[in-house]
Design a protein around this motif. Structure first.
Motif, PDB file in Angstrom:
ATOM      1  N   ARG A 244      68.447  67.491 112.101  1.00 55.56           N
ATOM      2  CA  ARG A 244      67.560  68.352 111.319  1.00 55.56           C
ATOM      3  C   ARG A 244      67.249  67.733 109.956  1.00 55.56           C
ATOM      4  O   ARG A 244      66.099  67.682 109.523  1.00 55.56           O
TER       5      ARG A 244
ATOM      6  N   THR B  54      62.027  73.193 109.077  1.00 55.21           N
ATOM      7  CA  THR B  54      62.901  72.654 108.040  1.00 55.21           C
ATOM      8  C   THR B  54      62.165  71.631 107.185  1.00 55.21           C
ATOM      9  O   THR B  54      62.376  71.545 105.963  1.00 55.21           O
TER      10      THR B  54
ATOM     11  N   ASP C 269      62.219  74.173 115.110  1.00 59.11           N
ATOM     12  CA  ASP C 269      63.276  74.234 114.098  1.00 59.11           C
ATOM     13  C   ASP C 269      63.148  73.059 113.129  1.00 59.11           C
ATOM     14  O   ASP C 269      63.197  73.222 111.903  1.00 59.11           O
ATOM     15  N   LEU C 270      62.963  71.855 113.667  1.00 57.64           N
ATOM     16  CA  LEU C 270      62.844  70.675 112.822  1.00 57.64           C
ATOM     17  C   LEU C 270      61.599  70.741 111.946  1.00 57.64           C
ATOM     18  O   LEU C 270      61.638  70.400 110.754  1.00 57.64           O
TER      19      LEU C 270
ATOM     20  N   TYR D  80      61.076  62.733 118.284  1.00 53.17           N
ATOM     21  CA  TYR D  80      62.102  63.774 118.316  1.00 53.17           C
ATOM     22  C   TYR D  80      61.938  64.685 119.538  1.00 53.17           C
ATOM     23  O   TYR D  80      62.926  65.228 120.034  1.00 53.17           O
TER      24      TYR D  80
ATOM     25  N   PRO E 198      69.086  69.984 117.171  1.00 52.50           N
ATOM     26  CA  PRO E 198      68.914  69.836 115.724  1.00 52.50           C
ATOM     27  C   PRO E 198      70.211  69.607 114.965  1.00 52.50           C
ATOM     28  O   PRO E 198      70.198  69.020 113.873  1.00 52.50           O
TER      29      PRO E 198
ATOM     30  N   LYS F 242      54.602  68.645 109.653  1.00 52.27           N
ATOM     31  CA  LYS F 242      55.155  67.318 109.396  1.00 52.27           C
ATOM     32  C   LYS F 242      54.167  66.516 108.562  1.00 52.27           C
ATOM     33  O   LYS F 242      52.952  66.527 108.818  1.00 52.27           O
TER      34      LYS F 242
ATOM     35  N   PHE G 232      65.027  64.529 110.255  1.00 54.98           N
ATOM     36  CA  PHE G 232      63.618  64.824 110.484  1.00 54.98           C
ATOM     37  C   PHE G 232      62.977  65.396 109.223  1.00 54.98           C
ATOM     38  O   PHE G 232      61.865  65.004 108.852  1.00 54.98           O
TER      39      PHE G 232
END
Length: 732
Positions: free
Chosen positions: A431, A541, A537-538, A391, A401, A560, A434
């Protein structure tokens, strides 16, 4: 007739005379060559004797002067080997003290006879008959090396080992070996065999910081060496060859096997009756229980070898090492791993401050049982946490995103990734893809921006292990180190600036003199600000609403998850309030772990640790506001190529354009074709399963998304993506 007989007689005499002449000439020639060779052999023999005499005189002179320079016996008794090191935490508290441990000095008549016999039998069975160097042993080693086509094996006698331990280093050089031989003969000249063996047994290193048999006996058996049994003596004697490999606290089976070799040697050389040897049971020896070891030793084992590079090589003075470790965070990290790791598995954790300082490091669930550091040494698949680099490359290529992508079946070079539940949602934004770790979208993005570009992005962010650019690499099939992955996420936390992990702040001598001080590493911009903001941002989220919800701690967290095929590895890496932490869990034998996913135990361990780690830090909101460059905001094609003052751009061939307009060709590995009939390695178990998928994207969007011709429907609802040659373009 008489005349004819006379002629024949004269002819025979002439022939015999000619033959005799030739024979005499040949004899003279042979005698000449033999004489010539004999003369040269004689000269060579005389020269050899002369050289031997001169060498013997030189050697005797060297030994004589070396013996004069060797300290007295009492001085050698008082000398110490090794270096004392005190390791301190960032607050100055002592976390571990390492270095030489000396027991009581035992005189020759206090050392048990079985200890002497065991050591002489296994290390130097001709000790009492040689003069410091063993010519027979050396000749046999040379013969075996030539006959078996291998290097000459070690042939150091006990006296040579003593000379090396007291006066020299362990470098395997010819100069050091010659000095060792001279000093060994000097020791034999100056001291008796009993004195040499006494010095050796009180000074040799047995591992674990123990020097001398009394220290080793107390270290491993909790009693004085005066009380050593035959079995215990055999274990100690077996340690000299490789203290770490045969340590009974590290590998009891290896220690017992080596001790049995020692017992066999004692029988072979007449120091032990075979009948008594059959009654020996080394495995029944009771070892001292280990206490006081904890997970901070994983950290000290990692940083202390770095002193060889940071300090002068000839420095042996006592030192204090001030480190970055936070004792409270280290305890919290240990508890977090031990409390959340599934049964029968291992866990590791690394936590970095915003400047790269290592705040906590856990390399396993129990340092005593296994000192293998899985946080910095183990290579394991990171699963979908690797999508960070996919990404990042996509955002740098023009995605945002909010860009729309499609979650549909896809085939790339014969490889067909799938989502874990077998469902596909159609059109979604980046977004959401991801946050829910959608495999098909990651595969399409990797294909569009180029798998080599994804690999180069990983390299840019500090991944040091080997990277293969197969299409399946987007799902985390490349093996990485946890420290490297944590470093990469720390760079995202630093708004796209490079982060260099470090563990040593400064080193001082015992009297306070500063020998080394850490200097802040130069920071490099790895990606533009808008890319760092977009990936943050990703990541945020993914924790707020996606697969990493178990990592929530009541303040902003970005991170993540990662899970590999058959639940063999679970990953979670994330950051909050300037602290970045990576967690891995799995089995050392890479076996399947039922129920292990990055969003379960690893995410829970992350949250448990981070709640403590950030408790005294102010809450920080993430900068996720996208300040896109003009080439992404303007419709005119000229902005696609960028202006010289902008940061990074992509040219028509997909190459990076750096500031000033210079092009950097992609030097990463190629994209090898995949066998369509091969298994699908690295398919993540993380996916999205939303019912009633929305309508698919328009044809115009698909043409831009794949960078070429439209995908063709094969009649079974699957889409085959053809690798296009058009430059990657951002989604509208």
């Amino acid at each position: 007739m008489a005349i004819q007989r006379g002629k024949r007689s004269r002819a025979r005499r002439a022939a015999r005379a000619e033959k005799d002449a030739k024979s005499r000439a040949k004899s003279r020639r042979e005698q000449g060559w033999q004489g010539f060779l004999a003369r040269w052999f004689k000269r060579l023999a005389i020269a050899g004797v002369a050289i031997g005499v001169l060498a013997a005189i030189a050697l005797g002179t060297a030994v004589f002067f070396a013996a004069r320079e060797i300290p007295s016996y009492s001085a050698l008794m008082g000398s110490q080997n090794g270096q004392s090191i005190v390791v301190r935490a960032r607050d100055g508290s002592e976390i571990v003290s390492l270095g030489p441990s000396y027991g009581e000095w035992l005189r020759d008549d206090e050392i048990p006879q079985v200890m002497k016999q065991a050591m002489v039998s296994v290390e130097d069975h001709r000790f009492y008959s040689h003069f410091g160097v063993d010519p027979l042993g050396l000749a046999r080693a040379v013969f075996n090396a030539f006959s078996e086509d291998r290097q000459v094996s070690a042939t150091s006698t006990i006296t040579q080992q003593l000379a090396r331990n007291v006066f020299l280093n362990s470098n395997r050089t010819l100069d050091r070996k010659l000095n060792e031989a001279v000093l060994a003969m000097a020791l034999e000249w100056k001291f008796s065999k009993e004195q040499i063996l006494e010095l050796y047994l009180n000074k040799v290193y047995f591992g674990g910081g123990a020097y001398g048999i009394d220290s080793a006996s107390r270290r491993f058996f909790s009693h004085s060496a005066r009380e050593l049994s035959l079995e215990e003596a055999a274990i100690i004697a077996g340690l000299v060859k490789a203290p770490s490999r045969y340590s009974p606290t590290a590998d009891i089976d290896a220690a017992v096997g080596r001790a049995n070799v020692v017992v066999g040697q004692m029988v072979a050389y007449g120091d032990l009756d075979p009948a008594l040897a059959r009654q020996v049971d080394v495995s029944a020896v009771k070892l001292r229980e280990e206490t006081g070891q904890n997970s901070v030793r994983y950290f000290t084992d990692y940083v202390l070898p770095q002193l060889d590079l940071l300090l002068p090589s000839n420095s042996f003075e006592p030192i204090e090492v001030w480190t970055t470790i936070d004792t409270g965070m280290q305890a919290a990290a240990t508890t977090a791993i031990q409390s959340n790791v599934p049964g029968g598995t291992q866990g590791a954790l690394v936590s970095l401050d915003r400047d790269g300082a290592i705040l906590a490091m856990v390399g396993g669930t129990d340092y005593v049982e296994s000192n293998y550091n899985r946080a910095v040494t183990a290579l394991r698949q990171p699963g979908s946490s690797w999508k960070l680099f996919v990404y990042l490359a996509a955002l740098e290529a023009g995605y945002t995103p909010s860009s729309m992508v499609r979650d549909v079946p896809v085939t790339i070079s014969g490889w067909s990734p799938r989502n874990s539940n077998g469902r596909y949602t159609g059109e979604i934004d980046v977004r959401t893809a991801f946050a829910y770790s959608v495999n098909t979208v990651a595969a399409q993005l990797g294909n569009e921006v180029g798998f080599t570009n994804v690999a180069n992005m990983a390299r840019r962010f500090g991944i040091s292990s080997e990277i293969n650019a197969f299409p399946s690499m987007v799902l985390g099939t490349n093996e990485v180190r946890l420290l490297d992955m944590t470093r990469a996420f720390a760079a995202v936390s630093a708004r796209g600036k490079s982060v260099e992990p470090y563990g040593i702040i400064r080193v001082t001598s015992a009297d306070g003199e500063e020998l080394y001080k850490h200097e802040e590493a130069r920071s490099y911009t790895l990606v533009p600000d808008y890319v760092a903001a977009g990936i943050t941002d990703l990541l945020q989220t993914a924790v707020n609403t996606g697969t990493g919800r178990a990592a929530q701690i009541g303040r902003p967290v970005a991170g993540k998850t990662g899970t590999t095929s058959d639940n063999r590895d679970g990953y979670f890496v994330g950051f909050s309030s300037g602290i970045t932490t990576g967690v891995w869990m799995g089995r050392d034998d890479n076996a399947r772990v039922s129920g292990l996913q990055g969003g379960t135990a690893p995410a829970r361990a992350f949250a448990a640790y981070m709640r403590y780690a950030v408790k005294d830090r102010p809450e920080e909101d993430f900068d996720t506001e996208l300040q896109l460059p003009e080439w992404q905001l303007e419709p005119d094609d000229e902005f696609y190529y960028g202006e010289p003052g902008d940061y990074y751009f992509i040219d028509e061939q997909g190459n990076l354009i750096e500031p000033g307009g210079s092009s950097r060709e992609d030097t990463g590995p190629g994209d090898p074709p995949m066998n369509p009939n091969a298994p699908r390695p690295g398919d993540s178990v993380e996916g999205i399963g939303l019912p009633n998928p929305p309508q698919a994207a328009s044809d115009d969007f698909l043409e831009q998304a794949i960078g070429g011709a439209l995908p063709q429907d094969n009649g079974r609802g699957n889409v085959t993506v053809r690798r296009g040659s058009d430059p990657p373009r951002g989604a509208p």
